[in-house]
Structure formats: C-alpha cells, structure tokens
Scaffold this motif. Structure first.
Motif, PDB file in Angstrom:
ATOM      1  N   VAL A 402     -10.392  -3.496  -2.642  1.00  0.00           N
ATOM      2  CA  VAL A 402     -10.403  -4.930  -2.310  1.00  0.00           C
ATOM      3  C   VAL A 402     -10.086  -5.764  -3.550  1.00  0.00           C
ATOM      4  O   VAL A 402      -9.321  -6.738  -3.483  1.00  0.00           O
ATOM      5  N   TYR A 422     -12.203 -11.493   2.160  1.00  0.00           N
ATOM      6  CA  TYR A 422     -12.034 -10.072   2.454  1.00  0.00           C
ATOM      7  C   TYR A 422     -13.402  -9.484   2.800  1.00  0.00           C
ATOM      8  O   TYR A 422     -14.356  -9.619   2.021  1.00  0.00           O
ATOM      9  N   VAL A 693     -11.597  -3.249   7.903  1.00  0.00           N
ATOM     10  CA  VAL A 693     -11.213  -4.210   6.871  1.00  0.00           C
ATOM     11  C   VAL A 693     -10.648  -5.447   7.567  1.00  0.00           C
ATOM     12  O   VAL A 693      -9.825  -5.330   8.478  1.00  0.00           O
ATOM     13  N   ILE A 724      -5.960  -1.712   1.849  1.00  0.00           N
ATOM     14  CA  ILE A 724      -7.360  -1.593   1.426  1.00  0.00           C
ATOM     15  C   ILE A 724      -8.010  -0.393   2.105  1.00  0.00           C
ATOM     16  O   ILE A 724      -8.725   0.396   1.467  1.00  0.00           O
TER      17      ILE A 724
END
Length: 733
Positions: A402, A422, A693, A724
């Motif tokens: 991330v 995120y 994610v 990610i």
C-alpha cells in the motif's frame, strides 16, 4: 405439693422464686441418698453479662465495656419493668396481646441503644487498610503477534500525582460542585445517600449512589467497585475514621489524583492532558466543569464517543457551572463568559504512537473487551497479555504494498492523491484476521480504513448474487415451483436488458422500466452464469437477483459475513453492489467460498491472559452459509476470472489443460467497480487466505461523499487495487 407463698410477697412486684426458698417436704419417693445430696448442691455463680462481653470482645474493647457498664446497670431495673407480660393481665380478648405504651417506648429505646452500640463497636473495630488498590500498581497491556513474539506494549493507564496547591481552585470547586459541595463541612459520609442506597438495594434489588468525596476516595483506594450493602457499610466506617485522621485537603488531593476519567487516565493531571493537551494548572473553570462530568462515568460523558454522550456532557457541564455560581465559587460575570462547550481533543495524545501497529492494537483491543467481557476500566488497569491473530510477515507485506502505491500516486497525481484512501485486510478461511492496512498514520488519521464501511462494493459483490441463485434457485412465476440454477444456466448478457419480475417488467418510482447495464455498455448475448462471473458481466446477475429474490441475496450476503447495517436497499441495485462492506468483511465473505461454504466471523484475538491466568474468550465457530457444492462452483468461476484477467500471474503447474475436465485450482479473485467510479476493489483468495483491497477518494475537509477516482486507481490493465493485492499475497503459488 402445695406451695406456701410468704406473706411478704406482693403481686405488683417482679421477683424470682428460688426452689431453696420454698418449704421442703420429706422425700418419700424412695430416691437414693446420692439424688438427695445432689439436689442440695449449689451451682457456681454465672459470670455477669459485661464480664462475658469483655471476654468475647478481647482486651482491646474491654475499656469501652467498662465505661458502658454503670449506665446499663442503672437502666436494667427500668427495663425489667418494661418487659412485656403476655397475655397482659387485666385485659380480655385481643386487647391482651397489645403492648402498652411503656413497652412500645422501651422497644424503641432499646432498638436505638442497640443500634448505637453496634455502630460504636463497628467503628472501633474498623481499621483503615494498609494496602492500596490495584490502581497504584497498574501494569501495561502487552500484545503479541500470532507467532508469540511481542507486537506492542501499551501504557494506556497513566497517572501523575499533583499536589493540591498546583491544582487551581476553579478546578477543585468544579469537582466539588458536581460531586460534593458540602465536602468541607460533612463528617465524611452522607447519611441521606447511604439511606437511599440501602433502601434501593433492599427494596428494588439494585444500588444508587449518593457518596461523598471521602467515600468515593475510600472506594477507589481501599475497596472494590462492587455495589453491595456490606461494601457500602465498610466504606462508610472507613470514611468516618479517615475523615478524623486526615485533613480535608489531603483527602481531596488523593481523590483528584486517583479518580478514573476515561481514556486510560487516572487523576486530574493526566485527564487534562488526555482531553485538552495541557497541564491541570492551565485549565479554566469551563474545562474543569467538563472533566468533572466524567466522574459520573467517562463512557457516558466523553463527547467523542457518540452524539448521546455529547448531549449528556453539555448538559452536565452547564449544570456544574451553574452549581458553582449557586455555592458562591464562581461569579455570575465569569459564568457568562462560558457559553460555548469546551470541545475536548478527539483522541488521547498520550496514547497514539503513529505506527501501523496502532491500528492492529485498536482492533485487538475492541475484540478483547467484547469477547473477553472486559470492561473499559478493568482493561485500562492493565496486566493483560493479548495474543493476536496478526501475522507479522503478511502485515509487513501488505503495508509495503500500500505504501508503494500511495507514494506512486503522490508522485504521478499529487493533487488527486491527497484525497485518496486505501483500505486492505487479509482474512484466513477460519476467520483469523492476519493483516490490515488502516491508514498512513494513526496520529493524523485515527479511523481504520480496513474497518470502514464507506464506499459500495460494486461488481465485487456479484459472487454473492451467484451464490444466492445456486443455493435457493429461481422463481419465474410467483406461485410456481423453484427452478434450480447451475453454472451452465444461460441468461441474457446484452446491455440495457429490461429487468423483469414474475408479474412483468420492474418499474421504478418514477414510472420507468429499469434496465441493467454492463461496464462499457458492452453486450455479450446469451451467456452462462459461470462465464458471466468470469467476465464480470452485470446484466445476468441483476436479473438473477430478481429471479432468486433480493431478500435471498441479502440473506446470503449476511450469512457469508456482511454486516446487516452495511447491506444496501432491497432494490435491483443491491445485486450490483450498493452495499458498503469494510475491507475486513469483504475478505471474510470471499473466505466463506474458500472454506467450502462455512463462514467464521472474523476475529483478531486467539487468547488472553492476565497475570498468568487465562481469561475466558468467546471465540467464534464456523457455521454453514451455503452448500459446499455452491461454494465450489463460485470458487471455480473466480479462479477462471483471475486467469482470464491475469494470465501471466497464474502459478506454474496450475494451468487447466483444455478438455481435461478438471476443476481449476490456484488463486481466485475478481475486480470490483462502481457505477459512478467512486471506488475500485480487488478481492481474491490464495492458499486459503482472502485479501480485499479498496481504493477511493474522499475530501474529509469538505464532506464524507466519495469522489470520482479519475484514474487514481489505475486502469483495467494496470489496476492499483490488484497491484496491492498481488504484492501482499506474493508468492501466489
């Protein structure tokens, strides 16, 4: 035989007749000589009442008994006259059983006397304990990684004693006005408060406060918090004695330095730092009035916890300031200056370290308290060892993935990246939360992105619609039989397909027929459900949701791990992902398919001990969400979805041989997009671990409304969420 009563005996005198005073007659019963001689033998005199009391109470209280003895001796003859005679002579019928006024008076006086004597004895027998309560020896709480190595050590409970002279008078009187305005004149206890507490305990089965500052100090320092009559009585006795042995200022100083104010703080100094970021010497009367409200229960008056808390805090704050004016400790002119509630800091600055592990500690703490039945106050006292489910290697990988994506966004799109968020979480198929990404810095972003229900799931929700159809079948007519659904069932995959119900077309509230749309407005013609999920074709699943029943779709999602509060409205958009699950819940939902249709609630703590003793923990167990064959088919379609979208990332040896008829294995996952491009997801499973994610944009300085991503999440070929995910799950084999 006949008893000859002496002539000197009068009926109105109270006397005792002894056998030796009566005339004796010859013994003609033929008794033995031994019996006659034993009848003439006199018993040893019995010790007096006060002699027996002195022996029983010991030498310590013997002087007290000796002092009381003459007074009791004087009262004894009168008490004998008041002794009831039942039935009363000279009365008839029921009146024989009614006591006289002298007898009633004697009973009342005797009760008062006995009660007074009991209190005197209890007061003399009560000692002030030498050992302080556990707050004085409080400990840190230690958190461990899943492998047993230490993860974090938190000293949440903080206390710093302050001399009374360094605590402003406004602060002292704010506390006294709120808790005990008569502190400097009372004897250390509140008779009214004790009576009320006793009445409620005996009459209604619970207890109520009314304690003085001295009583609260005694409870905090020497006793426990149990609301029982015995504890309340002991508290009162110690308070009376303490009030005679300590000055009022010393008691107040001890109380202000030991009281619990929430946020892990004991004492007014740490409370001032935790809520206002300043020393107690810098507090004004308004801030002190708010801190005083916390003494009623920090969990109910910390305004940052809920709107209801804030309303209570504001009301109590205003009342305390008015009370200070009423008792002459605050002028009306100064009171008029405090019209605005002094908002405290949102979090305790003494607690946050800013590390990513803070988010892990936050999750584990919440779970430990709830599942271990641990109160905020007990947890803050410390001494707990919390063994978490977090995997250090996975946590480091997820955080690194991330962080890398965030840095790239700040370099390529600095303006848009400022509002980018995120969230990510990895959950095992048995419910263990292995890793989370909560945010860049706990000090600047206190809320946890992995646990936030902020943005819709979008097309990442389609597997749950598919599972609902496979599990429950469909109805083409309202009262018709259920038709089974399989992966080979064919639906119309064209764009702008009109949705239907058993009664006909589905109409919205504006009177228009509702049509389903595909990403890019692409049409696929007739397509199987398996293939539709593989290619993420929307229109078949929107119609499947209508045929299955949106209530069944909702039930399936909840059974798989979605919180009911995050489920979208029961309209066609539900099938297209209007629900707003957190990253943890999304990963947990996909893990249900990996667990052959069994769902285990996500959890972050596997064991808790306190000073070596095990704490009972309510660990979740697996329960059936969908049939195993349903989970297998959904997983198979997700495996194909992963291979179609990312063929180069399929681990070697896991490619399906065409025509072999084998069930595909390996990573399974799917991207998720939303209609208004406000969120981008990737959720997938590898090696029985599911990771979700999400990337989205929100400008927190303006509103909580999601903003269009505008390319911040990449493209279909270069997806940031997938990047990610693959970085966190590497290696995939």
């Amino acid at each position: 035989m006949q008893l000859k009563v002496p002539a000197s005996f009068r009926a109105d005198e109270t006397m005792q007749l002894r056998v030796s005073d009566l005339p004796k007659e010859p013994d003609t019963s033929g008794s033995s000589e031994k019996a006659r001689t034993s009848g003439n033998r006199r018993k040893a005199p019995r010790p007096s009442l006060f002699a027996r009391m002195s022996t029983a109470l010991g030498p310590r209280l013997a002087p007290l008994v000796a002092v009381l003895a003459p007074y009791v001796a004087r009262v004894t003859p009168y008490a004998r006259k008041l002794r009831p005679q039942y039935p009363r002579p000279g009365r008839t019928d029921w009146r024989r059983w009614i006591p006289s006024w002298r007898q009633c008076l004697g009973g009342v006086l005797a009760s008062i006397g006995l009660s007074g004597a009991f209190l005197v004895v209890a007061y003399a027998a009560t000692d002030i304990p030498e050992n302080l309560n556990s707050y004085a020896t409080q400990q840190d709480n230690v958190f461990f990684w899943s492998d047993g190595t230490p993860m974090a050590r938190t000293g949440w409970v903080q206390r710093q004693a302050m001399p009374l002279k360094d605590i402003p008078e406004d602060v002292r009187w704010a506390v006294l006005a709120a808790e005990n305005a008569s502190f400097y004149s009372d004897p250390g206890i509140s008779f009214k408060g004790i009576s009320r507490a006793l009445f409620r305990t005996i009459g209604q089965g619970d207890t109520q406060g009314g304690s003085t500052i001295t009583q609260q100090y005694v409870k905090n320092v020497y006793l426990n918090q149990n609301q029982t009559v015995s504890r309340k009585f002991t508290e009162a006795m110690i308070s009376l004695k303490l009030d005679n042995q300590m000055s009022k200022d010393d008691i107040l100083e001890g109380y202000l330095n030991t009281s619990w104010f929430g946020r892990g703080t004991y004492g007014i100094q740490r409370a001032a730092q935790a809520y206002y970021g300043k020393d107690v010497s810098k507090l004004n009367a308004s801030e002190a009035a708010f801190l005083a409200s916390l003494l009623k229960g920090a969990g109910l008056y910390d305004p940052t916890l809920s709107k209801a808390n804030r309303a209570r805090a504001v009301e109590r704050w205003s009342w305390t300031l008015d009370r200070m004016v009423e008792i002459g400790k605050l002028s009306k002119a100064e009171r008029a200056k405090y019209k605005t509630f002094p908002e405290p800091l949102k979090s305790n600055p003494l607690y946050d370290t800013g590390e990513q592990s803070d988010y892990l500690v936050e999750l584990a703490t919440q779970y430990a308290k709830k599942s271990g039945g641990i109160s905020d106050k007990d947890f803050d006292l410390g001494g707990y060892q919390i063994y978490t489910t977090f995997d250090k290697k996975r946590e480091d990988q997820l955080t690194e993935a991330v962080t890398k994506a965030r840095k790239k966004a700040l370099k390529d799109e600095p303006k848009k990246a400022k509002t980018a968020h995120y969230g990510a979480a990895s959950v095992a198929s048995d419910g263990r939360i292995l890793a989370v990404y909560g945010g860049p810095d706990h000090r600047t972003q206190g809320y946890n992105e992995s646990n936030a229900t902020t943005v819709p799931a979008g097309t990442a929700f389609l597997p749950f619609v598919y599972a609902a159809g496979l599990e429950h079948g469909i109805h083409k007519t309202r009262d018709g039989d259920t038709t089974p659904v399989t992966g080979d069932s064919v639906y119309n995959g064209d764009n702008e397909v009109l949705l239907t119900t058993p009664e006909g077309f589905y109409w919205d509230r504006s009177g228009k027929k509702v049509a389903a749309k595909n990403d890019g407005e692409r049409s696929y013609g007739q397509i199987s459900l398996h293939r539709a999920l593989e290619l993420s074709v929307n229109t078949p699943f929107m119609q499947l949701g209508m045929d299955t029943g949106l209530d069944k779709v909702r039930d399936t999602a909840e059974a798989s791990g979605f919180l009911s509060s995050s489920i979208g409205a029961q309209v066609p958009a539900l099938s297209l992902g209007s629900s707003t699950p957190s990253a943890i819940r999304m990963a947990s939902g996909y893990s249900t398919f990996a667990a052959e249709g069994k769902h285990t609630e996500p959890y972050s703590v596997r064991k808790i001990t306190r000073n070596g003793s095990q704490v009972a923990l309510d660990t979740p167990s697996a329960r059936r969400a969908v049939r195993a064959e349903v989970a297998e088919e959904v997983t198979s379609a997700l495996v194909d979805s992963f291979r179609t979208a990312h063929p180069s990332d399929v681990p070697a040896g896991q490619q399906t041989v065409p025509g072999a008829g084998t069930v595909p294995s390996g990573p399974a996952g799917k991207a998720g997009t939303t209609e208004k491009d406000t969120a981008a997801w990737y959720v997938g499973t590898a090696e029985s671990v599911s990771t979700a994610v999400v990337v989205y944009r929100i400008d927190l300085t303006k509103s909580l409304e999601p903003l269009p991503l505008e390319g911040i999440a990449g493209t279909t070929d270069d997806s940031v969420p997938y990047g990610i995910w693959s970085g966190a799950m590497s290696p995939l084999g």
